[in-house]
Design a protein around this motif. Structure first.
Motif, PDB file in Angstrom:
ATOM      1  N   THR A  94       0.825  -1.206   0.000  1.00 50.22           N
ATOM      2  CA  THR A  94       0.000   0.000   0.000  1.00 50.22           C
ATOM      3  C   THR A  94       0.862   1.260   0.000  1.00 50.22           C
ATOM      4  OG1 THR A  94      -0.102  -0.048   2.408  1.00 50.22           O
ATOM      5  CG2 THR A  94      -1.888  -1.131   1.211  1.00 50.22           C
ATOM      6  N   SER A  95       2.175   1.086  -0.078  1.00 52.28           N
ATOM      7  CA  SER A  95       3.097   2.214   0.006  1.00 52.28           C
ATOM      8  C   SER A  95       3.286   2.892  -1.351  1.00 52.28           C
ATOM      9  CB  SER A  95       4.438   1.737   0.562  1.00 52.28           C
ATOM     10  OG  SER A  95       5.289   2.837   0.810  1.00 52.28           O
ATOM     11  N   GLU A  96       4.084   3.943  -1.322  1.00 46.47           N
ATOM     12  CA  GLU A  96       4.443   4.682  -2.528  1.00 46.47           C
ATOM     13  C   GLU A  96       5.947   4.941  -2.522  1.00 46.47           C
ATOM     14  OE1 GLU A  96       2.479   5.447  -4.976  1.00 46.47           O
ATOM     15  OE2 GLU A  96       0.492   5.062  -4.117  1.00 46.47           O
ATOM     16  N   GLY A 113      -4.500   9.677  -0.201  1.00 49.57           N
ATOM     17  CA  GLY A 113      -4.809   9.503  -1.615  1.00 49.57           C
ATOM     18  C   GLY A 113      -6.217   8.976  -1.858  1.00 49.57           C
ATOM     19  N   VAL A 114      -6.478   8.653  -3.114  1.00 49.46           N
ATOM     20  CA  VAL A 114      -7.771   8.104  -3.505  1.00 49.46           C
ATOM     21  C   VAL A 114      -7.766   6.606  -3.209  1.00 49.46           C
ATOM     22  CG1 VAL A 114      -8.093   9.857  -5.276  1.00 49.46           C
ATOM     23  CG2 VAL A 114      -6.953   7.700  -5.859  1.00 49.46           C
ATOM     24  N   PRO A 158      -3.453  -2.242  -8.658  1.00 46.15           N
ATOM     25  CA  PRO A 158      -3.002  -0.992  -8.017  1.00 46.15           C
ATOM     26  C   PRO A 158      -2.218  -0.106  -8.979  1.00 46.15           C
ATOM     27  CG  PRO A 158      -1.632  -2.835  -7.339  1.00 46.15           C
ATOM     28  CD  PRO A 158      -2.745  -3.426  -8.134  1.00 46.15           C
ATOM     29  N   ILE A 159      -2.533   1.170  -8.912  1.00 46.24           N
ATOM     30  CA  ILE A 159      -1.800   2.172  -9.696  1.00 46.24           C
ATOM     31  C   ILE A 159      -1.118   3.100  -8.706  1.00 46.24           C
ATOM     32  CG2 ILE A 159      -1.961   4.044 -11.361  1.00 46.24           C
ATOM     33  CD1 ILE A 159      -4.463   2.708 -12.477  1.00 46.24           C
ATOM     34  N   HIS A 160       0.211   3.119  -8.717  1.00 51.27           N
ATOM     35  CA  HIS A 160       0.983   3.921  -7.787  1.00 51.27           C
ATOM     36  C   HIS A 160       1.551   5.148  -8.501  1.00 51.27           C
ATOM     37  CE1 HIS A 160       0.905   0.874  -4.575  1.00 51.27           C
ATOM     38  NE2 HIS A 160       1.019  -0.018  -5.539  1.00 51.27           N
ATOM     39  N   GLY A 161       2.033   6.073  -7.699  1.00 49.66           N
ATOM     40  CA  GLY A 161       2.658   7.271  -8.251  1.00 49.66           C
ATOM     41  C   GLY A 161       1.739   8.453  -8.410  1.00 49.66           C
TER      42      GLY A 161
END
Length: 783
Positions: A345-347, A458-459, A466-469
């Motif tokens: 769940t991180s970025e 975030g959303v 998952p879409i990160h960034g």
């Protein structure tokens, strides 16, 4: 009648005089180049009497019946040395030995072919002067050989596989939570309790000499803890031998690690000794955006004031930089194992969490005379954490794929002061021998914990795609000192304890009687301030059936503070625990390997449960005291060298941990959270001792767990984890001062994890995955 009294008195005096006719044996064992030979076994052939040489190479055996004996000096992998001696009544015989090997050769024997899977003595920091075989308690010691063989980096890794019934629950990447016998075990370092609510940092193995697991309560170390026991990490100390070792490890997930161990003398007279251990590590992860970079600096000085006294000063600085706490979890509404091992769940733009663990340790040892020794030690710990914690607020209503992340700061300041003074000694009263231990133990801890700045992150994240960034990095306000932005918790105790081990029939039967009085002091704005004391007795019986076999019985008590208040704001009485156990210990094949079989039952009373009559808001209840756990089990440990070149570590534990009293009747009979019914581990290491392939070795082992309960069980939930099975193995090569170790973990590439069920935020499963197949390649050189 007078004649009868005179006859009885004469008989008693005669028997006492017969028992008193003993002598003793002492001496030193040195290597060919004049260094002390450490941890060498000295025994009297044909008897059960023996000793192990200490850091100065000295040994002593007392209470020997007069006569002629053969003294045998042995270390697995070396040719035994023997000497004829005569023991005379009331006299001390001196027998010194010089081995044919040099100090370097002796060290090589220990590392390459010596029996270091098995240890006969506990460390001085455990305070016991009794050999492990005779101690009325299950004590398992993990030495450096095992740690190196399995390439264990820190306490968060596979340490527990080497002890029956010990399991690691949760993986926070900064501190170790280990369960055994149905509850969390206490964390000690060098005989001092270092347990905090969070922290200190889990010890890196580069600084560790051994790890001692003590099963069940042990009032001689601590009474105010769980009755399951504790583990004691013993750090490396100067040995007086001039030597060094450097190691480099490369591995999966961009792992780079270097260690350096320097040991020697700083003065020509050999009185000022030093040891320095350095470690640096860059380590990625199988999870996206995850990492754990560390370094440690541990210098130690020891000054030998004279032949009776010494002082040791140790400084430890460990640093760890990792991803946000909690980012290593996966979450699902459907069940465990629903997402790939790499899920996070991180970025990438999230600031790291930094941990500093700094401590000072001072030890003063003084030999009062031949039979009595005093030890005084003090420590100061300063632990800080600055970072963040990721934990979701829940899934979007009506969705099973959309997870709303949340984040908060997670800053910690932990301060701990500990002081101990204790004496060990032995005396005889007629035919009875006494091993006496007594002392004063004090501790004071402060804790500041700030996680107050919570916000949505975030959303919502599609866990299956998952879409990160897309999420900017959050910021937290740290303009105020942590002492100003959170509350202060304090926890301390003062304790007095005394123990006498009475030996009868030439110490064949040993009765241990002990007691400890501990007074707790707890203070924080939520629980209020209170001070409570408790007396905890201890009784043990140990009987030597033959020179290699011992049976024992033990009864011990403990207690643990219950934090919080009830619905009326009143603090709780402590949680109490009692332990009864029976065990059999045996050394096999000239004590080259040993086995321990233990049966035990633990009762935990006054466990906190939900107060169903007094709701605390819409989603929870206040707590009340009165719950009970009953834990029954069997433990079996084998460790040592079965035959030349083959070292083994095999253990099994059956743990029946049940809730026997609870406010919710549905919970009665359920398995205690964090326990595993069946745990079985095996590790085999074989090294070729001669021929063209001399120095080559192979290691292989597995871990198996069944009937695993999650470590956290919300009210009314009991969804056990699946069985756990993992195989690891490797090859080694050791020649002279050079060594190579290639280890492959999780050879079968199993999907392995631990976790639990969270009922808040709509309820969901959460778990942490372990890496799939991965390798570590280590190269070492001694000089």
């Amino acid at each position: 009648m007078r004649n009868l009294y005179n006859t009885l008195a004469l008989c008693i005096l005669s028997v006492t005089a017969a028992w008193a006719q003993t002598g003793s044996l002492k001496g030193t064992v040195n290597t060919a180049d004049g260094h002390a030979a450490v941890h060498v076994s000295i025994s009297l052939k044909g008897t059960r009497m023996g000793a192990v040489s200490n850091a100065e190479g000295a040994y002593q055996i007392d209470k020997i019946t007069p006569g002629n004996y053969v003294v045998k000096v042995t270390l697995v992998g070396l040719q035994a040395v023997e000497k004829d001696i005569e023991i005379k009544d009331g006299q001390q015989t001196v027998a010194d030995f010089v081995l044919d090997e040099s100090a370097q050769q002796l060290q090589e024997v220990v590392v390459t072919g010596g029996n270091s899977f098995k240890t006969d003595q506990t460390s001085p920091s455990l305070r016991l002067a009794t050999p492990i075989l005779e101690a009325p308690q299950n004590i398992q010691v993990i030495g450096r050989r095992v740690l190196a063989d399995q390439q264990i980096f820190d306490m968060l890794e596979g340490v527990t596989r080497n002890v029956s019934g010990a399991t690691k629950v949760e993986h926070w990447d900064n501190y170790a939570r280990i369960n055994m016998r149905g509850s969390q075990v206490g964390a000690f370092r060098n005989g001092m309790n270092v347990q905090m609510p969070w922290g200190p940092l889990a010890e890196d193995m580069s600084m560790v000499d051994r790890i001692e697991f003590v099963k069940g309560p042990a009032g001689f170390m601590l009474a105010n803890g769980n009755p399951s026991g504790f583990y004691n990490v013993v750090t490396k100390k100067p040995t007086g031998q001039t030597r060094g070792e450097v190691g480099i490890t490369l591995g999966s997930f961009d792992t780079y690690r270097t260690t350096l161990d320097l040991d020697g003398k700083l003065s020509k007279d050999g009185k000022l000794l030093y040891r320095v251990n350095l470690m640096g590590q860059l380590k990625g992860s199988h999870r996206d955006f995850d990492f754990n970079n560390r370094y440690s600096i541990v210098p130690v000085l020891k000054y030998l004031i004279d032949d009776k006294s010494s002082i040791t000063l140790e400084y430890t600085h460990q640093f760890s930089q990792m991803n946000a706490i909690g980012s290593n979890y996966a979450y699902s509404k459907k069940g465990y194992g629903d997402l790939p091992k790499s899920f996070s769940t991180s970025e990438a733009n999230l600031a790291p969490t930094n941990n500093h663990d700094r401590s000072m340790l001072a030890i003063f040892e003084h030999k009062l005379n031949e039979n009595w020794r005093m030890t005084a030690q003090a420590s100061y710990f300063h632990y800080t954490q600055v970072g963040a914690s990721l934990w979701p607020s829940g899934f979007v209503t009506g969705r099973t794929d959309s997870l709303q992340r949340a984040i908060n700061n997670w800053d910690i300041l932990g301060l701990s002061k500990t002081g101990q003074i204790f004496v060990n000694g032995q005396i005889n009263t007629g035919a009875v021998a006494h091993r006496i231990l007594g002392g004063l133990d004090m501790s004071s801890k402060e804790f500041f914990h700030d996680w107050s700045q919570w916000k949505l992150y975030g959303v919502p994240l599609d866990i299956y795609n998952p879409i990160h960034g897309l999420t900017p990095a959050p910021t937290f306000d740290r303009s105020k000192n942590i002492r100003e932005r959170t509350v202060r918790y304090t926890n301390g105790y003062t304790a007095l304890y005394a123990q006498d081990e009475l030996g009868f029939w030439e110490n064949k039967l040993r009765l241990t009687l002990a007691a400890r009085y501990t007074k707790l002091k707890v203070s924080n704005p939520y629980d209020g301030s209170y001070s409570k004391g408790k007396f905890t007795p201890r009784a043990g019986l140990s009987y030597t059936i033959n020179p290699s076999t011992t049976a024992y019985l033990l009864y011990d008590q403990s207690f643990n503070e219950n934090f919080g208040t009830d619905w009326q704001g009143k603090s709780f009485d402590p949680q109490t625990g009692s332990n009864m156990e029976f065990g059999l210990k045996r050394g096999w094949l000239n004590d080259s390997w040993s086995s321990t079989l233990t049966f035990y039952q633990i009762n935990k009373d006054n466990v906190l449960v939900a107060d169903l009559e007094h709701p605390n808001g819409a989603a929870s209840f206040f707590s009340k005291q009165g719950g009970q756990h009953k834990i029954k089990g069997i433990e079996w440990d084998i460790r040592g060298q079965i035959f030349r070149g083959l070292d083994v570590m095999i253990n099994y534990a059956y743990t029946d941990a049940k809730i026997t009293k609870h406010s919710n009747e549905a919970a009665i009979g359920q398995q205690v959270e964090g326990s595993s019914k069946h745990v079985q581990n095996t590790w085999l290491s074989y090294t070729i001792a001669s021929g063209a392939a001399q120095g080559f070795g192979i290691s292989m082992g597995y871990q198996y767990q069944a009937g695993r309960s999650p470590w956290f069980v919300s009210e009314g939930t009991q969804d056990n984890l699946p069985n756990y099975f993992r195989i690891d193995g490797g090859v080694t090569y050791k020649k002279d001062k050079f060594s190579v170790n290639l280890l492959v973990n999780n050879i079968l590439n199993k999907y392995l994890y631990s976790g639990g069920i969270y009922t808040y935020g709509g309820g969901f499963y959460y778990w942490q995955t372990e890496p799939g197949t991965n390798f570590r390649l280590s190269v070492g050189y001694k000089f």
